[in-house]
Write a protein that holds these residues in place. Structure first.
Motif, short mmCIF file in Angstrom:
data_model
loop_
_atom_site.label_atom_id
_atom_site.label_comp_id
_atom_site.label_asym_id
_atom_site.label_seq_id
_atom_site.Cartn_x
_atom_site.Cartn_y
_atom_site.Cartn_z
N ILE A 4 0.86 -1.17 0.00
CA ILE A 4 0.00 0.00 0.00
C ILE A 4 0.90 1.23 0.00
N ARG A 5 0.80 2.07 -1.03
CA ARG A 5 1.63 3.27 -1.13
C ARG A 5 0.78 4.50 -0.86
N VAL A 10 -2.13 9.26 6.92
CA VAL A 10 -2.65 7.91 7.11
C VAL A 10 -3.40 7.86 8.44
N THR A 11 -4.64 7.37 8.40
CA THR A 11 -5.41 7.15 9.63
C THR A 11 -6.00 5.76 9.60
N THR A 19 -4.87 -7.51 9.80
CA THR A 19 -4.13 -8.77 9.90
C THR A 19 -3.28 -8.96 8.64
N GLY A 20 -2.27 -9.83 8.76
CA GLY A 20 -1.45 -10.15 7.60
C GLY A 20 -0.09 -9.49 7.65
N SER A 21 0.94 -10.25 8.01
CA SER A 21 2.29 -9.69 8.17
C SER A 21 2.92 -9.30 6.84
N LEU A 22 2.30 -9.67 5.72
CA LEU A 22 2.85 -9.33 4.41
C LEU A 22 2.21 -8.09 3.80
N ILE A 23 1.40 -7.39 4.60
CA ILE A 23 0.79 -6.14 4.13
C ILE A 23 1.74 -5.00 4.49
N ASN A 45 7.40 1.52 5.78
CA ASN A 45 8.59 1.96 5.06
C ASN A 45 8.49 3.47 4.85
N PHE A 46 9.38 4.21 5.52
CA PHE A 46 9.45 5.65 5.33
C PHE A 46 10.35 5.91 4.13
#
Length: 206
Positions: A4-5, A10-11, A19-23, A45-46
């Motif tokens: 997700i970019r 972001v809120t 859920t989901g560690s790959l998100i 990721n900043f």
């Protein structure tokens, strides 16, 4: 992996379940980040270049990284990294991450960086697991305070390089090698333990 970019604020919804560690959440531009008390299950990721991010409340994430090519700033509340393969990664070869946000390593994993990447935010080790200090690249740190509260620290072949004034409050853990740049003042607010070598360049005040 899902990516997700976002270029802006972001809120997270207080009514949602994440859920989901790959998100993975990639932040490409300055913004205010509001967790609403929800943990982000994947990586954050900043990634923006010369951007400023403000944490309106405390954040908890699986992993944190920055691959911005120039300096970024992270201000505001703390960010806790608590994944079972926790990583704090500064992957741009010469980028600086700074700001008022305290980064807390509370999971199990590794602190590492690439090239001359530098971390300036306050950093706290407070883990029920094991945190490994990178043996691949020197960990460059300055300006803030590194604090040890809890956790098993693996320091094999690692080097911490202090390049500006820094405070160490790390009694209870052991560093491997520490190098200190010339003309610096390093403050030890508790005992500092090393298993290998302390190297200073020029005049240093400790």
């Amino acid at each position: 992996d899902a990516l997700i970019r976002v270029a802006g604020n972001v809120t997270l919804s207080i009514n949602a379940t994440y859920t989901g560690s790959l998100i993975n959440l990639r932040l490409d531009a300055s913004g205010t980040l509001t967790s609403s008390g929800k943990a982000w299950p994947g990586d954050i990721n900043f990634a923006g270049t010369s951007q400023t991010y403000t944490l309106a409340d405390a954040w908890t994430v699986n992993n944190m990284r920055s691959n911005a090519t120039t300096a970024i700033t992270i201000n505001g509340n703390s960010i806790t990294i608590n994944g079972t393969t926790t990583n704090l990664l500064n992957t741009a070869t010469a980028a600086t991450v700074s700001g008022t946000t305290t980064i807390i390593l509370s999971g199990t994993g590794i602190w590492e960086n690439t090239g001359a990447a530098t971390l300036k935010n306050n950093l706290t080790f407070n883990s029920a697991g094991t945190i490994t200090l990178s043996s691949t690249n020197t960990l460059i740190y300055n300006t803030g305070t590194i604090t040890y509260t809890a956790g098993t620290i693996v320091n094999t072949s690692s080097t911490l390089s202090l390049t500006l004034a820094t405070t160490l409050a790390t009694s209870g853990m052991t560093w491997n090698n520490i190098t200190i740049g010339s003309g610096l003042t390093i403050t030890l607010s508790s005992a500092c333990n090393l298993s290998e070598t302390l190297t200073t360049a020029g005049t240093t005040t400790i």
